[in-house]
Design an enzyme around this catalytic site. Structure first.
Site, PDB file in Angstrom:
ATOM      1  N   THR A 314       0.836  -1.201   0.000  1.00 23.80           N
ATOM      2  CA  THR A 314       0.000   0.000   0.000  1.00 23.80           C
ATOM      3  C   THR A 314       0.870   1.250   0.000  1.00 23.80           C
ATOM      4  O   THR A 314       0.635   2.206  -0.748  1.00 23.80           O
ATOM      5  CB  THR A 314      -0.927   0.002   1.228  1.00 23.80           C
ATOM      6  N   GLN A 344      -6.313  -1.827  -2.461  1.00 26.48           N
ATOM      7  CA  GLN A 344      -5.672  -0.575  -2.071  1.00 26.48           C
ATOM      8  C   GLN A 344      -4.817  -0.030  -3.211  1.00 26.48           C
ATOM      9  O   GLN A 344      -3.979  -0.751  -3.769  1.00 26.48           O
ATOM     10  CB  GLN A 344      -4.797  -0.783  -0.831  1.00 26.48           C
ATOM     11  N   GLN A 366     -10.188   2.807  -3.432  1.00 26.51           N
ATOM     12  CA  GLN A 366      -9.836   2.431  -2.058  1.00 26.51           C
ATOM     13  C   GLN A 366      -8.464   3.007  -1.704  1.00 26.51           C
ATOM     14  O   GLN A 366      -7.501   2.885  -2.459  1.00 26.51           O
ATOM     15  CB  GLN A 366      -9.817   0.906  -1.911  1.00 26.51           C
ATOM     16  N   ASP A 367      -8.388   3.676  -0.540  1.00 20.67           N
ATOM     17  CA  ASP A 367      -7.122   4.240  -0.027  1.00 20.67           C
ATOM     18  C   ASP A 367      -6.551   5.328  -0.936  1.00 20.67           C
ATOM     19  O   ASP A 367      -5.365   5.333  -1.258  1.00 20.67           O
ATOM     20  CB  ASP A 367      -6.081   3.135   0.168  1.00 20.67           C
ATOM     21  N   ASP A 388     -12.216   3.795   2.887  1.00 23.72           N
ATOM     22  CA  ASP A 388     -11.062   4.284   3.660  1.00 23.72           C
ATOM     23  C   ASP A 388     -10.221   5.244   2.822  1.00 23.72           C
ATOM     24  O   ASP A 388      -8.998   5.206   2.847  1.00 23.72           O
ATOM     25  CB  ASP A 388     -10.181   3.116   4.120  1.00 23.72           C
ATOM     26  N   ARG A 456     -14.228   4.877  10.180  1.00 25.12           N
ATOM     27  CA  ARG A 456     -14.143   3.667  11.001  1.00 25.12           C
ATOM     28  C   ARG A 456     -12.738   3.583  11.590  1.00 25.12           C
ATOM     29  O   ARG A 456     -11.772   4.132  11.031  1.00 25.12           O
ATOM     30  CB  ARG A 456     -14.489   2.420  10.199  1.00 25.12           C
ATOM     31  N   TRP A 458      -9.291   2.349  12.276  1.00 25.34           N
ATOM     32  CA  TRP A 458      -8.231   1.449  11.842  1.00 25.34           C
ATOM     33  C   TRP A 458      -7.433   0.960  13.051  1.00 25.34           C
ATOM     34  O   TRP A 458      -7.039  -0.209  13.121  1.00 25.34           O
ATOM     35  CB  TRP A 458      -7.337   2.185  10.841  1.00 25.34           C
TER      36      TRP A 458
END
Length: 549
Positions: A314, A344, A366-367, A388, A456, A458
Site C-alpha cells: 500500500t 488498495q 480504495q485508499d 477508507d 471507522r 483502523w
C-alpha cells in the site's frame, strides 16, 4: 560489562543484536548508583509503556548525575532512543532479501522499512537537538518533538504491517529487533507527553481569522511573485516541466532528480504545464521544500495505476509519494486509476512534516489519500474515493474541501476516513472543517441500498472530527461504523460539531463511548492553530487558512 550479546541466529550472523542482558528489574533506593534520584526514576519509568527498557537505560548512566527535572529525564530517554535507532539503522544498511532470507510477497516491503526507519532516525536526532539546545521550556519545541515521535511510531506500524505479508526463517528476528527499538521510541513519546505544557486555547468566540495571501517579510520578491500567480504560468520558476518539450524537462521525475538536495533555506519551485503525466513520483526526504505548481487541477494531471492487487505494498502504490519536509502543491490533479477491483491503490501519500496542498484534486477508489504521518494541511481540495479513502496517522486538517464518495463494487459500502492512532500519547488525528461531504450521482441515487459512513477505526485510538461541515444525506444515520469487531469503540475519539445539511443530524448516531457531540472548546482542540501549530508555519506557504472555529 558487555551490554549486549550476539544472537545465535546463524542466518543473520552479527546483524541482529539482542536486548540488554542485565536483569530487567527496577532500581531501588539501596542501589549504589547514588548520583541518580532513584525515587523519581522509578516513578517515571513505571509510567512508561515499557518500564524495563527505561530502567535499563538509566543503569547505563552510573556516573551521570541526572536531576529530577522531567526535561532532563526526557533528554536522557531521547539520547538512549537515538542510540537504539542508530543500531537498527546499521542493521538496515546491511539488510536485503538475500542476506536475511526474507521473501517479499509484496514489492517494496523491505525498502519501505528501510526508508521509514531513516526518517525515524532523523526524527529522533531532531528531537534530541530540540531538547538539548536549552529551548525545552518553549512549548513549541515540545510540540515538535511529540509530532516527530508520533510519526516515528507510525513508521514502525507501517513497516510491521508490510512484513506481515513476508516470510522466511529470518523474518521473526528482524521483527523482534524492530519492536524492541521502537519500544524506546514509545517510552520517549510517553515522557514528552508528560512534559508538554497545554497550549493556550482560544477563548474569544469571535476568533475566526481567515489568513489570505499575506506573505511573510522574509520571502523573496521572486518567491512572492511565484506564489501569488494565479493560473498564468509563472515566469520565474526555477524548473519547468512540459510534456510537449517546451520546458526544462518532459517528466516531473526528471525535475525532482535535478532539484538540489537538502534545500533547507529556500523553496524549489517546479512549474508543471497542462498535460497528462503518467508517472510515479517519489520525493525523498533529502529533497525538502519542493513546490509543485500546476496550470489548474482541470488541466494538469499526474496519473499512475499501481495497487496492492498487482503486487505492491500500500505504501509503495502511491502515484505521488512525499517524504520531504515542507512540500507544497497547488492546482494539480493526482490520481490512481487502478480501479476498485485492484484493492488498495494510493493516489497521494505524504509522510513528511509541514506539508500543504491547495486547490488540488486527489482521485482514486480504495485508499486514495494516505495521510501517513507528521503535520499536514489541505485547503479547497477535491478528494474522491470509495473505501477508507482518507487514511493514515498524520495530524491533519482539511479546510473547505469537497470530500466525494464514489460508487463502490457490488456488496461494498463506502467509508471516508480510517484513522490509525494507536496510543493516547500520539498527537495525531483528522479534522475536517468547513468541508462538503458529498457523493457522486450514481452513489447518491443508490444510497438507499449502499451504506456510507464518515469513518471507522483502523486502530484503537482512532481520532477523527467533523467541524462546521455540510453533510449530505447519503451518509447513513448512524454516521460511523466498526472495523471488524467492537475493539476500540471505547478508546477512539470521533466527534461532530456544528455541522449542517440533511446528513448532519446526530439523533441516530452510534452510541459508542468514544463518540462525542462536541462543544466549542472540544472543537477548538482540532483547529489549525492548536492541532497542527499552523500559525507557526502556514503563513510561509501563502495558502489561505482559518486558524480557529
Amino acid at each position: 560489562m558487555t551490554s549486549s550479546i550476539i544472537c545465535n541466529s546463524f542466518i543473520l550472523l552479527s546483524l541482529l543484536l539482542c536486548t540488554n542482558s542485565w536483569a530487567l528489574t527496577p532500581l531501588t533506593k539501596t542501589s549504589s548508583h547514588s548520583p541518580l534520584n532513584l525515587t523519581s526514576i522509578n516513578s517515571l519509568c513505571n509510567s512508561t509503556p515499557h518500564p524495563h527498557l527505561c530502567f535499563d537505560s538509566f543503569k547505563l548512566s552510573i556516573s551521570i548525575n541526572i536531576p529530577t527535572n522531567i526535561i532532563s529525564f526526557l533528554l536522557h530517554s531521547l539520547q538512549s532512543t537515538l542510540s537504539e535507532t542508530a543500531k537498527l539503522s546499521d542493521l538496515f544498511s546491511n539488510v536485503n532479501t538475500r542476506t536475511t532470507n526474507i521473501i517479499e510477497k509484496q514489492k517494496g516491503t523491505i525498502q519501505d522499512c528501510k526508508e521509514l526507519h531513516e526518517i525515524t532516525h532523523a526524527a529522533v536526532q531532531k528531537s534530541v537537538s530540540k531538547i538539548s539546545t536549552g529551548k525545552s521550556s518553549d512549548t513549541s519545541s515540545l510540540v515538535d518533538v511529540r509530532a516527530y515521535l508520533s510519526a516515528a511510531l507510525t513508521n514502525k506500524n507501517t513497516c510491521l504491517e508490510g512484513l506481515d505479508s513476508a516470510s522466511g526463517p529470518s523474518k521473526q528476528a528482524l521483527v523482534d529487533s524492530i519492536i524492541t527499538t521502537y519500544q524506546h521510541v514509545s517510552n520517549s513519546l510517553s515522557i514528552v507527553s508528560k512534559s508538554k505544557q497545554g497550549r493556550k486555547k482560544q477563548e474569544a468566540l469571535g476568533h475566526h481569522n481567515r489568513r489570505l495571501l499575506g506573505l511573510p517579510e522574509w520571502l523573496s520578491d521572486k518567491d512572492r511573485r511565484i506564489l501569488q500567480a494565479d493560473y498564468e504560468p509563472p515566469t520565474e520558476v526555477v524548473l519547468t516541466v512540459a510534456a510537449d518539450g517546451s520546458g526544462n524537462f518532459t517528466t516531473i521525475s526528471e525535475a525532482i532528480d535535478f532539484a538540489p538536495n537538502n534545500s533547507i533555506d529556500s523553496r524549489i519551485f517546479i512549474y508543471i504545464s497542462q498535460g497528462i503525466y503518467a508517472e510515479n513520483i517519489d520525493i525523498p526526504s533529502y529533497k525538502p521544500n519542493i513546490v509543485l505548481l500546476g496550470d489548474g487541477s482541470d488541466v494538469t494531471f499526474i496519473t499512475g495505476n499501481r495497487s496492492v492487487g498487482d503486487g505492491w505494498t500500500t505504501f509503495r502504490s502511491a502515484t505521488v509519494a512525499v517524504s520531504a519536509e515542507g512540500f507544497l502543491a497547488r492546482d494539480i490533479t493526482i490520481e490512481n486509476t487502478a480501479g476498485p477491483k485492484m484493492h488498495q491503490a494510493v493516489a497521494l501519500r505524504i509522510n513528511a512534516d509541514l506539508t500543504a496542498m491547495y486547490r488540488c484534486t486527489i482521485n482514486g477508489y480504495q485508499d486514495t489519500l494516505y495521510s501517513h504521518s507528521f503535520r499536514q494541511f489541505y485547503r479547497e481540495c477535491d478528494i474522491y474515493g470509495t473505501i477508507d479513502y482518507i487514511f493514515g496517522n498524520a495530524a491533519v486538517v482539511f479546510q473547505g474541501c469537497n470530500i466525494v464518495s464514489k460508487m463502490p463494487l457490488p456488496g461494498q459500502f463506502t467509508v471516508i476516513t480510517a484513522q490509525s492512532r494507536e496510543t493516547l500519547d500520539m498527537e495525531t488525528g483528522m479534522a475536517l472543517q468547513n468541508c462538503s461531504i458529498l457523493a457522486t450521482e450514481d452513489l447518491y441515487t443508490n444510497s438507499s441500498r449502499v451504506k456510507s459512513y464518515l469513518g471507522r477505526p483502523w486502530k484503537v485510538y482512532s481520532r477523527t472530527v467533523y467541524i462546521e461541515s455540510f453533510i449530505d444525506d447519503f451518509i447513513s444515520p448512524e454516521g460511523w461504523t466498526k472495523w471488524t469487531d467492537d475493539n476500540g469503540l471505547d478508546t477512539l475519539y470521533y466527534g461532530e460539531y456544528d455541522n449542517n445539511g440533511p446528513g448532519s443530524a446526530t439523533d441516530n448516531r452510534v452510541t459508542w463511548p468514544g463518540y462525542h457531540i462536541m462543544d466549542y472548546y472540544d472543537a477548538s482542540n482540532f483547529t489549525v492553530s492548536d492541532f497542527i501549530a499552523g500559525e507557526e508555519w502556514l503563513d510561509s506557504t501563502s495558502f489561505p487558512y482559518d486558524d480557529g472555529v
